[in-house]
Design a protein around this motif. Structure first.
Motif, PDB file in Angstrom:
ATOM      1  N   ALA A 194       0.821  -1.217   0.000  1.00  0.00           N
ATOM      2  CA  ALA A 194       0.000   0.000   0.000  1.00  0.00           C
ATOM      3  C   ALA A 194       0.852   1.261   0.000  1.00  0.00           C
ATOM      4  CB  ALA A 194      -0.945  -0.001   1.195  1.00  0.00           C
ATOM      5  N   TYR A 195       1.898   1.278   0.821  1.00  0.00           N
ATOM      6  CA  TYR A 195       2.774   2.458   0.867  1.00  0.00           C
ATOM      7  C   TYR A 195       3.424   2.688  -0.495  1.00  0.00           C
ATOM      8  CZ  TYR A 195       6.732   5.445   2.100  1.00  0.00           C
ATOM      9  OH  TYR A 195       7.646   6.464   2.137  1.00  0.00           O
ATOM     10  N   SER A 196       3.887   1.609  -1.121  1.00  0.00           N
ATOM     11  CA  SER A 196       4.533   1.750  -2.426  1.00  0.00           C
ATOM     12  C   SER A 196       3.536   2.223  -3.482  1.00  0.00           C
ATOM     13  CB  SER A 196       5.170   0.428  -2.846  1.00  0.00           C
ATOM     14  OG  SER A 196       6.288   0.144  -2.029  1.00  0.00           O
ATOM     15  N   ASN A 197       2.301   1.754  -3.380  1.00  0.00           N
ATOM     16  CA  ASN A 197       1.268   2.235  -4.295  1.00  0.00           C
ATOM     17  C   ASN A 197       1.090   3.747  -4.153  1.00  0.00           C
ATOM     18  OD1 ASN A 197      -1.276   2.012  -5.998  1.00  0.00           O
ATOM     19  ND2 ASN A 197      -2.142   2.751  -4.088  1.00  0.00           N
ATOM     20  N   GLN A 198       1.135   4.248  -2.923  1.00  0.00           N
ATOM     21  CA  GLN A 198       0.942   5.678  -2.695  1.00  0.00           C
ATOM     22  C   GLN A 198       2.050   6.528  -3.302  1.00  0.00           C
ATOM     23  OE1 GLN A 198       0.356   5.796   1.612  1.00  0.00           O
ATOM     24  NE2 GLN A 198      -1.796   6.277   1.298  1.00  0.00           N
ATOM     25  N   LEU A 216      -3.677   8.652   5.982  1.00  0.00           N
ATOM     26  CA  LEU A 216      -2.938   7.652   5.217  1.00  0.00           C
ATOM     27  C   LEU A 216      -3.297   6.242   5.654  1.00  0.00           C
ATOM     28  CD1 LEU A 216       0.662   9.112   4.783  1.00  0.00           C
ATOM     29  CD2 LEU A 216      -1.223   9.087   3.157  1.00  0.00           C
ATOM     30  N   PHE A 217      -3.532   6.052   6.941  1.00  0.00           N
ATOM     31  CA  PHE A 217      -3.992   4.751   7.433  1.00  0.00           C
ATOM     32  C   PHE A 217      -5.259   4.328   6.693  1.00  0.00           C
ATOM     33  CE2 PHE A 217      -7.027   2.560  10.183  1.00  0.00           C
ATOM     34  CZ  PHE A 217      -6.322   1.403  10.498  1.00  0.00           C
ATOM     35  N   LEU A 218      -6.243   5.214   6.649  1.00  0.00           N
ATOM     36  CA  LEU A 218      -7.501   4.895   5.989  1.00  0.00           C
ATOM     37  C   LEU A 218      -7.304   4.654   4.499  1.00  0.00           C
ATOM     38  CD1 LEU A 218      -9.825   7.474   7.793  1.00  0.00           C
ATOM     39  CD2 LEU A 218      -9.724   5.012   8.175  1.00  0.00           C
ATOM     40  N   ASP A 219      -6.475   5.463   3.869  1.00  0.00           N
ATOM     41  CA  ASP A 219      -6.233   5.327   2.430  1.00  0.00           C
ATOM     42  C   ASP A 219      -5.606   3.972   2.101  1.00  0.00           C
ATOM     43  OD1 ASP A 219      -6.170   6.795  -0.248  1.00  0.00           O
ATOM     44  OD2 ASP A 219      -4.097   6.100  -0.073  1.00  0.00           O
ATOM     45  N   GLN A 220      -4.667   3.538   2.935  1.00  0.00           N
ATOM     46  CA  GLN A 220      -3.994   2.270   2.659  1.00  0.00           C
ATOM     47  C   GLN A 220      -4.924   1.083   2.908  1.00  0.00           C
ATOM     48  OE1 GLN A 220      -0.016   1.977   4.322  1.00  0.00           O
ATOM     49  NE2 GLN A 220       0.428   4.108   3.829  1.00  0.00           N
ATOM     50  N   LYS A 248      -8.150   1.182   2.529  1.00  0.00           N
ATOM     51  CA  LYS A 248      -9.067   1.223   1.392  1.00  0.00           C
ATOM     52  C   LYS A 248      -8.426   0.620   0.148  1.00  0.00           C
ATOM     53  CE  LYS A 248     -11.175   5.147   0.669  1.00  0.00           C
ATOM     54  NZ  LYS A 248     -11.328   6.619   0.589  1.00  0.00           N
ATOM     55  N   PHE A 249      -7.134   0.814  -0.051  1.00  0.00           N
ATOM     56  CA  PHE A 249      -6.451   0.248  -1.214  1.00  0.00           C
ATOM     57  C   PHE A 249      -6.506  -1.279  -1.194  1.00  0.00           C
ATOM     58  CE2 PHE A 249      -2.400  -1.471  -2.943  1.00  0.00           C
ATOM     59  CZ  PHE A 249      -2.660  -1.231  -4.290  1.00  0.00           C
ATOM     60  N   TYR A 250      -6.253  -1.859  -0.041  1.00  0.00           N
ATOM     61  CA  TYR A 250      -6.288  -3.322   0.048  1.00  0.00           C
ATOM     62  C   TYR A 250      -7.694  -3.857  -0.223  1.00  0.00           C
ATOM     63  CZ  TYR A 250      -1.545  -3.234   1.960  1.00  0.00           C
ATOM     64  OH  TYR A 250      -0.188  -3.066   2.132  1.00  0.00           O
ATOM     65  N   TYR A 251      -8.704  -3.168   0.268  1.00  0.00           N
ATOM     66  CA  TYR A 251     -10.072  -3.623  -0.002  1.00  0.00           C
ATOM     67  C   TYR A 251     -10.460  -3.395  -1.459  1.00  0.00           C
ATOM     68  CZ  TYR A 251     -11.112  -5.068   4.714  1.00  0.00           C
ATOM     69  OH  TYR A 251     -11.110  -5.762   5.904  1.00  0.00           O
ATOM     70  N   TYR A 252      -9.877  -2.395  -2.093  1.00  0.00           N
ATOM     71  CA  TYR A 252     -10.076  -2.204  -3.541  1.00  0.00           C
ATOM     72  C   TYR A 252      -9.523  -3.396  -4.311  1.00  0.00           C
ATOM     73  CZ  TYR A 252      -8.859  -0.633  -8.254  1.00  0.00           C
ATOM     74  OH  TYR A 252      -8.692  -0.550  -9.622  1.00  0.00           O
TER      75      TYR A 252
END
Length: 313
Positions: free
Chosen positions: A11-15, A74-78, A80-84
Motif C-alpha cells: 500500500a505504501y509503495s502504491n501511494q 494515510l492509514f484509511l487510504d492504505q 481502502k487500497f487493500y479492499y479495492y
C-alpha cells in the motif's frame, strides 16, 4: 509452492507511484500469483519528512532514509487500497482463520507501528477492519512501547500492557519488528499467544539495532512464535541470498527450525540482496534450504497465524 511473507509494503509503495499490481519491482500481485501466497500487507501510515531524525535513520540503514510523522488519513487510504484489490478480485483479505487456507493471493492486514492508535481500545476498530497483525513500534518510541532506536529503552508502558492483553483476546498478532529489547522481553513475558518479529536478522551475525540478540530470540521462542528473515541488506552479514540463508540456518540450527519464517520487507527497501532481487527468487531460496523449505516458507508462520486468529473467529 506455498509462501507466507510476513512483511511487504504494497500500500505504501502504491501511494508513492510504484505499480504493485503488474509491476516487476521486488514484488507485485502479478508475481505473487506464482505462489499459493499469504502476505502480511503492511499499513504504514506515515508522511515522509526530512529532519535530524532522518540523519539517524540514514546512518542506521546505510542509505538515505526519511523521518516520518504518522497520519490517520494515510492509514484509511492504505486500508481502502487493500479492499479495492479485493473488490477487483485480485486478492482475498484474511478475516478469520478459515481464510488462511484457500488457494490464491491472500492478504493479512498489518499495521506497522501503533503510533496512529489513540489508546489500546482502538484495537476494537482494527478488528472490525480485519487488521490482524500489529507492530508495536516503527523506529520511534510511542505511548505503548520503546523502539529499537530508543535512547531510553523503557519497554512496555502500562498502556502497552493493556494493548498486548487485548490483542491476545481479539486474535490480533503482536509483531516485535523495530521494538527495543526491553519491549521484546516485556511482551514475551505477558503474551498468552505466539508473537512474531516479522522482518529481522540477528546480532550474532551482524551488529545492527534492528537485529535480535540471543536473549530476545529465546524469549520469542518461548511463546512458540516465529521470526521472519528479512532482505534489509544492512542487517545481513553478507548482502546476498547467501546472507539470507546464513540467517535462516543460524536460527534453525541454534534455536529450532519451527521458529524460522520469511519477512522480506519487499517494496519497503531501496536495495535488495544480490540473487534475491524479487519475490520470485524465493524459489532459489527454497533450494538452498532443502529439507526445511516447507517449514520456513509457510508452515511455521501458518501455525502462529492459526493460533492467534482462533480468538477472532
Amino acid at each position: 509452492m506455498k509462501l507466507i511473507d510476513l512483511h511487504e509494503d504494497l500500500a505504501y509503495s502504491n501511494q508513492v507511484g510504484i505499480d504493485v499490481i503488474e509491476g516487476e519491482r521486488q514484488s507485485s500481485i502479478k508475481m505473487l500469483k506464482e505462489f499459493d501466497s499469504l502476505i502480511f500487507a503492511s499499513i504504514f501510515p506515515h508522511v515522509d519528512t526530512l529532519d535530524e531524525r532522518s540523519e539517524e535513520l540514514t546512518a542506521l540503514y546505510g542509505n538515505p532514509t526519511r523521518s516520518t510523522n504518522f497520519s490517520l488519513e494515510l492509514f484509511l487510504d492504505q486500508v481502502k487500497f487493500y479492499y479495492y484489490l479485493e473488490r477487483k478480485g485480485m486478492v482475498k483479505i484474511v478475516r478469520s482463520g478459515n481464510d488462511v487456507e484457500p488457494r490464491g493471493v491472500k492478504l493479512l492486514l498489518s499495521l506497522e507501528g501503533a503510533d496512529v492508535l489513540r489508546d489500546y481500545s482502538d484495537l476494537y476498530l482494527l478488528k472490525e477492519l480485519h487488521v490482524y497483525n500489529l507492530g508495536l513500534t516503527w523506529n520511534y518510541d510511542n505511548k505503548f512501547a520503546s523502539s529499537c532506536m530508543s535512547k531510553k529503552d523503557y519497554g512496555l508502558t502500562s498502556e502497552g500492557e493493556e494493548l498486548v492483553k487485548l490483542a491476545n483476546r481479539l486474535g490480533i498478532i503482536i509483531d516485535l519488528a523495530h521494538a527495543g529489547k526491553r519491549t521484546v522481553l516485556d511482551v514475551t513475558s505477558i503474551s498468552k499467544k505466539p508473537v512474531i518479529d516479522s522482518h529481522t536478522n540477528f546480532t550474532r551475525l551482524k551488529q545492527h539495532k534492528r537485529n535480535l540478540d540471543d536473549e530476545e530470540i529465546e524469549a520469542i521462542v518461548k511463546t512458540k512464535g516465529v521470526m521472519g528473515i528479512t532482505a534489509i541488506i544492512s542487517t545481513l552479514k553478507e548482502a546476498t541470498i547467501n546472507g539470507l540463508v546464513e540467517s535462516i540456518k543460524y536460527l534453525g540450527e541454534s534455536f529450532g527450525w519451527e521458529y524460522v519464517a520469511i519477512g522480506t520487507d519487499f517494496l519497503g527497501i531501496g536495495e535488495t540482496p544480490k540473487g534475491f532481487e524479487n519475490i520470485l527468487k524465493v524459489k532459489e531460496l527454497a533450494k538452498a534450504i532443502e529439507g526445511h523449505e516447507e517449514e520456513v516458507l509457510w508452515k511455521n508462520a501458518f501455525r502462529v497465524i492459526k493460533e492467534n486468529l482462533s480468538s477472532s473467529d
